[in-house]
Design a protein around this motif. Structure first.
Motif, PDB file in Angstrom:
ATOM      1  N   PRO A   1       0.809  -1.226   0.000  1.00  0.00           N
ATOM      2  CA  PRO A   1       0.000   0.000   0.000  1.00  0.00           C
ATOM      3  C   PRO A   1       0.837   1.269   0.000  1.00  0.00           C
ATOM      4  CG  PRO A   1      -0.015  -1.023   2.172  1.00  0.00           C
ATOM      5  CD  PRO A   1       0.640  -1.994   1.238  1.00  0.00           C
ATOM      6  N   GLN A   2       2.032   1.210   0.599  1.00  0.00           N
ATOM      7  CA  GLN A   2       2.870   2.404   0.676  1.00  0.00           C
ATOM      8  C   GLN A   2       3.321   2.855  -0.711  1.00  0.00           C
ATOM      9  OE1 GLN A   2       3.498   4.254   3.529  1.00  0.00           O
ATOM     10  NE2 GLN A   2       4.176   5.679   1.933  1.00  0.00           N
ATOM     11  N   GLY A   3       3.627   1.890  -1.599  1.00  0.00           N
ATOM     12  CA  GLY A   3       4.061   2.235  -2.946  1.00  0.00           C
ATOM     13  C   GLY A   3       2.995   2.989  -3.721  1.00  0.00           C
ATOM     14  N   LEU A   4       1.756   2.477  -3.693  1.00  0.00           N
ATOM     15  CA  LEU A   4       0.673   3.135  -4.424  1.00  0.00           C
ATOM     16  C   LEU A   4       0.286   4.447  -3.753  1.00  0.00           C
ATOM     17  CD1 LEU A   4      -1.280   3.156  -6.738  1.00  0.00           C
ATOM     18  CD2 LEU A   4      -2.827   1.674  -5.435  1.00  0.00           C
ATOM     19  N   ALA A   5       0.280   4.476  -2.429  1.00  0.00           N
ATOM     20  CA  ALA A   5      -0.061   5.712  -1.721  1.00  0.00           C
ATOM     21  C   ALA A   5       0.928   6.819  -2.058  1.00  0.00           C
ATOM     22  CB  ALA A   5      -0.079   5.458  -0.216  1.00  0.00           C
ATOM     23  N   SER A   6       2.217   6.481  -2.113  1.00  0.00           N
ATOM     24  CA  SER A   6       3.240   7.466  -2.445  1.00  0.00           C
ATOM     25  C   SER A   6       3.055   7.979  -3.875  1.00  0.00           C
ATOM     26  CB  SER A   6       4.629   6.855  -2.275  1.00  0.00           C
ATOM     27  OG  SER A   6       5.637   7.770  -2.627  1.00  0.00           O
ATOM     28  N   ALA A   7       2.733   7.071  -4.807  1.00  0.00           N
ATOM     29  CA  ALA A   7       2.511   7.471  -6.201  1.00  0.00           C
ATOM     30  C   ALA A   7       1.288   8.378  -6.320  1.00  0.00           C
ATOM     31  CB  ALA A   7       2.350   6.230  -7.076  1.00  0.00           C
ATOM     32  N   LEU A   8       0.219   8.023  -5.628  1.00  0.00           N
ATOM     33  CA  LEU A   8      -0.992   8.836  -5.667  1.00  0.00           C
ATOM     34  C   LEU A   8      -0.734  10.239  -5.127  1.00  0.00           C
ATOM     35  CD1 LEU A   8      -3.680   6.276  -4.412  1.00  0.00           C
ATOM     36  CD2 LEU A   8      -3.475   7.217  -6.716  1.00  0.00           C
ATOM     37  N   GLN A   9       0.033  10.325  -4.054  1.00  0.00           N
ATOM     38  CA  GLN A   9       0.312  11.633  -3.465  1.00  0.00           C
ATOM     39  C   GLN A   9       1.166  12.489  -4.397  1.00  0.00           C
ATOM     40  OE1 GLN A   9      -1.153  12.571  -0.383  1.00  0.00           O
ATOM     41  NE2 GLN A   9      -0.603  14.494  -1.394  1.00  0.00           N
ATOM     42  N   LYS A  10       2.131  11.874  -5.067  1.00  0.00           N
ATOM     43  CA  LYS A  10       2.955  12.626  -6.013  1.00  0.00           C
ATOM     44  C   LYS A  10       2.105  13.164  -7.170  1.00  0.00           C
ATOM     45  CE  LYS A  10       7.558  10.614  -5.332  1.00  0.00           C
ATOM     46  NZ  LYS A  10       8.683   9.892  -5.985  1.00  0.00           N
ATOM     47  N   MET A  11       1.170  12.353  -7.653  1.00  0.00           N
ATOM     48  CA  MET A  11       0.315  12.798  -8.757  1.00  0.00           C
ATOM     49  C   MET A  11      -0.629  13.903  -8.306  1.00  0.00           C
ATOM     50  SD  MET A  11      -0.454   9.350 -10.987  1.00  0.00           S
ATOM     51  CE  MET A  11      -0.300   8.096  -9.736  1.00  0.00           C
ATOM     52  N   GLU A  12      -1.137  13.772  -7.082  1.00  0.00           N
ATOM     53  CA  GLU A  12      -2.010  14.815  -6.532  1.00  0.00           C
ATOM     54  C   GLU A  12      -1.250  16.126  -6.381  1.00  0.00           C
ATOM     55  OE1 GLU A  12      -5.628  16.261  -4.619  1.00  0.00           O
ATOM     56  OE2 GLU A  12      -5.201  14.477  -5.821  1.00  0.00           O
ATOM     57  N   ASP A  13      -0.027  16.066  -5.871  1.00  0.00           N
ATOM     58  CA  ASP A  13       0.792  17.275  -5.705  1.00  0.00           C
ATOM     59  C   ASP A  13       1.105  17.919  -7.059  1.00  0.00           C
ATOM     60  OD1 ASP A  13       0.757  16.767  -3.015  1.00  0.00           O
ATOM     61  OD2 ASP A  13       2.756  15.850  -2.957  1.00  0.00           O
TER      62      ASP A  13
ATOM     63  N   PRO B   1     -16.033  19.522  -5.222  1.00  0.00           N
ATOM     64  CA  PRO B   1     -17.012  18.665  -4.541  1.00  0.00           C
ATOM     65  C   PRO B   1     -16.861  17.206  -4.965  1.00  0.00           C
ATOM     66  CG  PRO B   1     -18.057  20.644  -5.404  1.00  0.00           C
ATOM     67  CD  PRO B   1     -16.658  20.635  -5.936  1.00  0.00           C
ATOM     68  N   SER B   2     -17.040  16.294  -4.040  1.00  0.00           N
ATOM     69  CA  SER B   2     -16.830  14.876  -4.316  1.00  0.00           C
ATOM     70  C   SER B   2     -17.712  14.365  -5.439  1.00  0.00           C
ATOM     71  CB  SER B   2     -17.074  14.059  -3.041  1.00  0.00           C
ATOM     72  OG  SER B   2     -18.397  14.256  -2.588  1.00  0.00           O
ATOM     73  N   TRP B   3     -18.938  14.920  -5.551  1.00  0.00           N
ATOM     74  CA  TRP B   3     -19.845  14.420  -6.583  1.00  0.00           C
ATOM     75  C   TRP B   3     -19.482  14.904  -7.980  1.00  0.00           C
ATOM     76  CZ3 TRP B   3     -22.814  18.116  -9.194  1.00  0.00           C
ATOM     77  CH2 TRP B   3     -22.864  19.379  -8.602  1.00  0.00           C
ATOM     78  N   LEU B   4     -18.512  15.819  -8.087  1.00  0.00           N
ATOM     79  CA  LEU B   4     -18.046  16.283  -9.384  1.00  0.00           C
ATOM     80  C   LEU B   4     -16.716  15.651  -9.799  1.00  0.00           C
ATOM     81  CD1 LEU B   4     -18.823  20.116  -9.294  1.00  0.00           C
ATOM     82  CD2 LEU B   4     -20.007  18.359 -10.619  1.00  0.00           C
ATOM     83  N   ARG B   5     -16.098  14.884  -8.928  1.00  0.00           N
ATOM     84  CA  ARG B   5     -14.784  14.326  -9.206  1.00  0.00           C
ATOM     85  C   ARG B   5     -14.913  13.052 -10.026  1.00  0.00           C
ATOM     86  NH1 ARG B   5     -10.625  16.043  -5.498  1.00  0.00           N
ATOM     87  NH2 ARG B   5      -9.601  14.046  -5.833  1.00  0.00           N
ATOM     88  N   THR B   6     -14.035  12.896 -11.028  1.00  0.00           N
ATOM     89  CA  THR B   6     -14.017  11.665 -11.807  1.00  0.00           C
ATOM     90  C   THR B   6     -13.378  10.529 -11.016  1.00  0.00           C
ATOM     91  OG1 THR B   6     -11.893  12.288 -12.783  1.00  0.00           O
ATOM     92  CG2 THR B   6     -13.885  12.908 -13.982  1.00  0.00           C
ATOM     93  N   HIS B   7     -12.556  10.867 -10.034  1.00  0.00           N
ATOM     94  CA  HIS B   7     -11.892   9.872  -9.193  1.00  0.00           C
ATOM     95  C   HIS B   7     -12.188  10.176  -7.728  1.00  0.00           C
ATOM     96  CE1 HIS B   7      -9.935   8.887 -12.863  1.00  0.00           C
ATOM     97  NE2 HIS B   7      -9.020   8.114 -12.316  1.00  0.00           N
ATOM     98  N   PRO B   8     -12.118   9.162  -6.882  1.00  0.00           N
ATOM     99  CA  PRO B   8     -12.272   9.426  -5.446  1.00  0.00           C
ATOM    100  C   PRO B   8     -11.150  10.330  -4.944  1.00  0.00           C
ATOM    101  CG  PRO B   8     -12.387   7.064  -5.942  1.00  0.00           C
ATOM    102  CD  PRO B   8     -11.904   7.739  -7.184  1.00  0.00           C
ATOM    103  N   ARG B   9     -11.369  10.959  -3.806  1.00  0.00           N
ATOM    104  CA  ARG B   9     -10.330  11.800  -3.215  1.00  0.00           C
ATOM    105  C   ARG B   9      -9.105  10.954  -2.879  1.00  0.00           C
ATOM    106  NH1 ARG B   9     -11.843  16.840  -2.055  1.00  0.00           N
ATOM    107  NH2 ARG B   9     -14.065  17.342  -1.956  1.00  0.00           N
ATOM    108  N   THR B  10      -7.938  11.540  -3.106  1.00  0.00           N
ATOM    109  CA  THR B  10      -6.696  10.816  -2.850  1.00  0.00           C
ATOM    110  C   THR B  10      -6.613  10.373  -1.394  1.00  0.00           C
ATOM    111  OG1 THR B  10      -5.551  12.041  -4.591  1.00  0.00           O
ATOM    112  CG2 THR B  10      -4.188  10.988  -2.909  1.00  0.00           C
ATOM    113  N   GLU B  11      -7.054  11.238  -0.461  1.00  0.00           N
ATOM    114  CA  GLU B  11      -7.002  10.885   0.962  1.00  0.00           C
ATOM    115  C   GLU B  11      -7.829   9.631   1.248  1.00  0.00           C
ATOM    116  OE1 GLU B  11      -7.824  13.734  -0.289  1.00  0.00           O
ATOM    117  OE2 GLU B  11      -6.367  15.235   0.404  1.00  0.00           O
ATOM    118  N   GLU B  12      -9.003   9.540   0.621  1.00  0.00           N
ATOM    119  CA  GLU B  12      -9.864   8.380   0.838  1.00  0.00           C
ATOM    120  C   GLU B  12      -9.266   7.134   0.207  1.00  0.00           C
ATOM    121  OE1 GLU B  12     -13.122   5.974   1.948  1.00  0.00           O
ATOM    122  OE2 GLU B  12     -12.273   7.856   2.695  1.00  0.00           O
ATOM    123  N   ARG B  13      -8.663   7.273  -0.958  1.00  0.00           N
ATOM    124  CA  ARG B  13      -8.037   6.114  -1.593  1.00  0.00           C
ATOM    125  C   ARG B  13      -6.877   5.589  -0.746  1.00  0.00           C
ATOM    126  NH1 ARG B  13      -6.885   7.486  -7.830  1.00  0.00           N
ATOM    127  NH2 ARG B  13      -6.316   5.271  -7.833  1.00  0.00           N
TER     128      ARG B  13
END
Length: 313
Positions: free
Chosen positions: A228-240, A259-271
């Motif tokens: 999980p750490q590998g994907l979490a780190s990648a997601l955070q880099k893409m978000e930044d 707003p969450s209902w307008l996002r094509t993807h879930p929030r990075t924090e939730e993922r």
């Protein structure tokens, strides 16, 4: 194996329900426009989209974006990653790898069956380390394994079609208002209202479908890498990286929460939260050799085109 069969069944039921809802929306519009005959025309057009569009659109998309095929000789380390993950996932066909000439951090899968492709941006290849890149590739391979691509392409095409309906609705308003003022025959206002709101309904269904698929692809990536750490780190880099781009485009707006209902993807924090709830961090993570893309030609900063796969990071 039993869990994957159950997952495919749930995927199929969910996909069938949402695609059926979009098809019924088209048929309803057709019936209001011209009765039963137009309803059948809309039904036929929808069925043709479902059967042929997912096979025709991926290659058109890749050509439009200017992506180029990556050969094993150009990047043996990348091919080794994809090979290991594909074997673990049980893919029947090895995906064709494409190099997307853009500094943006992005990756997506597209195509069907033997013609499935993995498109990876130059920015992603040069930014992520081996552990993070393997996690992102595992996420995309999970999309392929789940057979998500077909349903997302169809959903996106239906969404595009409803925008055409919306334009038709705007034209009908311009025609209807003078006729209504002169007390002459007008098109039903209910039809015009439906044409105007059709894109919102279709987009809502598409967003629900996309967010669900992303969570499941994250879960699938954990089954392939257990990291999980590998994907979490990648997601955070893409978000930044996305936030930095937004600040460059709109320097005075600061950080704007979508707003969450307008996002094509879930929030990075939730993922990320779900990732660590699914798998524990590894004390000795698997080693994935990677050279940060130095073996690949440096890409030019070409315009980034919107793609139809639905799987935008």
């Amino acid at each position: 194996m039993l869990r994957w069969r159950w997952h495919h069944l749930v995927n199929w039921l969910e996909s069938t329900g949402i695609i059926s809802a979009m098809l019924l929306l088209m048929m309803w519009i057709g019936w209001l426009l011209g009765g039963v005959d137009t309803l059948y025309v809309m039904l036929g057009a929808g069925i043709l989209f479902i059967l042929f569009a997912p096979r025709l659109m991926p290659q058109l998309l890749i050509r439009r974006m200017g992506a180029e095929v990556i050969t094993p000789g150009q990047s043996p380390l990348l091919f080794d990653m994809v090979q290991r993950l594909s074997e673990r996932s049980g893919l029947e066909h090895f995906p064709t790898l494409y190099h997307l000439p853009t500094p943006a951090l992005n990756a997506f899968s597209t195509g069907l069956d033997a013609h499935v492709s993995l498109v990876i941006s130059d920015g992603l290849l040069r930014t992520l380390d081996g552990r993070e890149l393997a996690a992102v590739l595992a996420h995309e391979i999970s999309h392929i394994r789940h057979k998500d691509i077909w349903v997302m392409i169809v959903a996106d095409l239906f969404s595009q079609m409803t925008w055409t309906f919306c334009l038709l609705g705007q034209v009908l308003i311009l025609i209807n208002l003078p006729l209504w003022i002169m007390h002459k025959y007008t098109m039903p206002w209910g039809l015009i209202f439906l044409l105007m709101v059709a894109p919102s309904v279709s987009m809502s269904l598409q967003l629900v479908l996309s967010r669900t698929r992303e969570f499941e692809a994250d879960r699938g990536a954990m089954e392939l890498t257990h990291d999980p750490q590998g994907l979490a780190s990648a997601l955070q880099k893409m978000e930044d990286a996305q936030e930095r781009e937004m600040k460059i485009l709109f320097p005075k707006l600061g950080r704007v929460a979508v707003p969450s209902w307008l996002r094509t993807h879930p929030r990075t924090e939730e993922r990320i939260r779900r990732l660590f709830a699914t798998a524990r961090p590894l004390s000795h993570p698997e080693i994935w050799a990677w050279d940060h893309g130095v073996s690949l030609p440096i890409a030019k900063d070409l315009p980034r085109w919107r793609h139809l796969s639905g799987f935008r990071w």
